[in-house]
Every structure is written in C-alpha cells, then in structure tokens.
Design a protein around this motif. Structure first.
Motif, PDB file in Angstrom:
ATOM      1  N   ALA A  22     -28.720 -50.158  -7.275  1.00  0.00           N
ATOM      2  CA  ALA A  22     -27.727 -51.025  -7.921  1.00  0.00           C
ATOM      3  C   ALA A  22     -26.321 -50.469  -7.703  1.00  0.00           C
ATOM      4  O   ALA A  22     -25.378 -51.228  -7.431  1.00  0.00           O
ATOM      5  N   ALA A  23     -26.167 -49.158  -7.798  1.00  0.00           N
ATOM      6  CA  ALA A  23     -24.863 -48.536  -7.565  1.00  0.00           C
ATOM      7  C   ALA A  23     -24.409 -48.757  -6.126  1.00  0.00           C
ATOM      8  O   ALA A  23     -23.231 -49.018  -5.866  1.00  0.00           O
ATOM      9  N   ASP A  35     -21.977 -40.908  -6.626  1.00  0.00           N
ATOM     10  CA  ASP A  35     -20.946 -40.500  -7.585  1.00  0.00           C
ATOM     11  C   ASP A  35     -20.876 -41.466  -8.764  1.00  0.00           C
ATOM     12  O   ASP A  35     -20.776 -41.044  -9.923  1.00  0.00           O
ATOM     13  N   LEU A  36     -20.934 -42.763  -8.466  1.00  0.00           N
ATOM     14  CA  LEU A  36     -20.863 -43.773  -9.517  1.00  0.00           C
ATOM     15  C   LEU A  36     -22.040 -43.631 -10.479  1.00  0.00           C
ATOM     16  O   LEU A  36     -21.862 -43.646 -11.708  1.00  0.00           O
ATOM     17  N   LEU A  37     -23.240 -43.483  -9.930  1.00  0.00           N
ATOM     18  CA  LEU A  37     -24.416 -43.336 -10.787  1.00  0.00           C
ATOM     19  C   LEU A  37     -24.316 -42.065 -11.626  1.00  0.00           C
ATOM     20  O   LEU A  37     -24.642 -42.075 -12.819  1.00  0.00           O
ATOM     21  N   ARG A  62     -26.107 -49.888 -16.121  1.00  0.00           N
ATOM     22  CA  ARG A  62     -25.482 -50.829 -15.183  1.00  0.00           C
ATOM     23  C   ARG A  62     -24.092 -51.243 -15.651  1.00  0.00           C
ATOM     24  O   ARG A  62     -23.156 -51.337 -14.858  1.00  0.00           O
ATOM     25  N   ARG A  63     -23.955 -51.522 -16.940  1.00  0.00           N
ATOM     26  CA  ARG A  63     -22.650 -51.909 -17.475  1.00  0.00           C
ATOM     27  C   ARG A  63     -21.667 -50.749 -17.309  1.00  0.00           C
ATOM     28  O   ARG A  63     -20.506 -50.948 -16.937  1.00  0.00           O
ATOM     29  N   ALA A  64     -22.123 -49.520 -17.553  1.00  0.00           N
ATOM     30  CA  ALA A  64     -21.257 -48.347 -17.357  1.00  0.00           C
ATOM     31  C   ALA A  64     -20.836 -48.256 -15.895  1.00  0.00           C
ATOM     32  O   ALA A  64     -19.662 -47.974 -15.592  1.00  0.00           O
ATOM     33  N   MET A  65     -21.772 -48.500 -14.960  1.00  0.00           N
ATOM     34  CA  MET A  65     -21.425 -48.443 -13.532  1.00  0.00           C
ATOM     35  C   MET A  65     -20.377 -49.493 -13.178  1.00  0.00           C
ATOM     36  O   MET A  65     -19.427 -49.207 -12.445  1.00  0.00           O
ATOM     37  N   VAL A  66     -20.555 -50.701 -13.684  1.00  0.00           N
ATOM     38  CA  VAL A  66     -19.594 -51.767 -13.394  1.00  0.00           C
ATOM     39  C   VAL A  66     -18.221 -51.390 -13.944  1.00  0.00           C
ATOM     40  O   VAL A  66     -17.201 -51.508 -13.254  1.00  0.00           O
ATOM     41  N   ASN A  67     -18.173 -50.922 -15.194  1.00  0.00           N
ATOM     42  CA  ASN A  67     -16.893 -50.564 -15.806  1.00  0.00           C
ATOM     43  C   ASN A  67     -16.219 -49.411 -15.065  1.00  0.00           C
ATOM     44  O   ASN A  67     -15.011 -49.451 -14.819  1.00  0.00           O
TER      45      ASN A  67
END
Length: 167
Positions: A22-23, A35-37, A62-67
C-alpha cells in the motif's frame, strides 16, 4: 517486552508486506515506501494503547501513511524550474517504469468501482477470495468472475492482450 509490544511486533510481522505494498502505491518508489511505512508504524506504535478496536489497525496505519505522504509532498521544494527552451521529447522506445505505473493507475481508475475494489483487495492487499467476498458482501464466485473481467479490461487498456490464434 511487554504484552502490547509483543502484540505490535506480531501485527507488523503479519501485516507488514501488505502495508508495504500500500505504501508503494502511495509513493511509487520502493525506498520511499519503506520510509513511509516506517514513519506510519512509529506513529502506530506510539498510539497502540489508545487504539481500542484492533480490527481497525490497518485503517489506522493506512490513514497515517496518507497523512504523512501528503505532509511530505507539501514540504518538498520546487524541483523543476521554468526554462526558455523545451527539452527534447522522449523517443518511442520501451516504456519506463514510471510510465507503466502511470498507465496502470489510469487503467485502474477507469474500472467500475466493484472491479477496482476487487483488484486492489486481491493484488495490492493480498486478500484471499473468501476475504474479499466477505469485505464486499458478495459470493466467492462473484469475486472470481469480477477479478477475471477486471484483469481482462486492464490487459486491454494496457495493450497486453496477445493475439488470438485463428480458429
């Protein structure tokens, strides 16, 4: 380690690969995805005791990754500068990875909602057909036919359909 730390580590071991996919979809680059994950999992670790519904963990990460991704995108410096001369257009050689990624995203966006959801759940979230059926509220047979039809449409949209032999 305490019990909740063991629970967190088990969650990361079990869901890490799907979350990394997903990341990667968010960033388009494997190293940026890692890094994002990692950043999203750090936020999740810090909030672990406040997350009461453990079934919502994937959504939280997932919401944390998007933000985080949006915040990083907003902070980026301008990397392109105006020029008086236009660059040479690329040749018609094989598509670059970024081009294929962009074409695939466009093809996915052109699919009807249920087909797109089935493809994302199956190939990006690595869910089984029964899990997808439960998530979408349909039968396993419907999942199979929907994924098959969606893959056919994606192949057509990307020009990957091999010619049929004459009958």
């Amino acid at each position: 380690m305490s019990g909740w730390e063991d629970e967190f580590h088990e969650y990361v071991r079990a869901r890490g690969p799907a979350l990394l996919r997903a990341a990667h979809q968010l960033t388009g680059h494997p190293l940026d995805a890692e890094d994002l994950l990692q950043n999203a999992l750090t936020k999740t670790y810090l909030a672990w005791n406040r997350i009461e519904d453990r079934r919502a963990l994937d959504g939280y990460v997932r919401r944390a990754m998007v933000n985080i991704n949006i915040s990083q995108w907003r902070r980026r410096k301008l990397e392109e500068y105006p020029s008086a001369e236009l660059p040479e257009p690329p040749n018609d050689g094989p598509a670059r990875d970024g081009d294929v990624h962009e074409l695939l995203e466009q093809a996915l966006e052109s699919l009807p909602e249920r087909m797109r959801a089935a493809i994302v759940l199956r190939y990006y979230e690595d869910m089984t057909e029964p899990e997808i059926a439960r998530t979408l509220g349909v039968s396993v047979g419907t999942v199979k036919s929907t994924v098959s039809r969606a893959m056919s449409k994606l192949r057509d949209a990307l020009g990957l359909r091999s010619p049929q032999p004459p009958r």
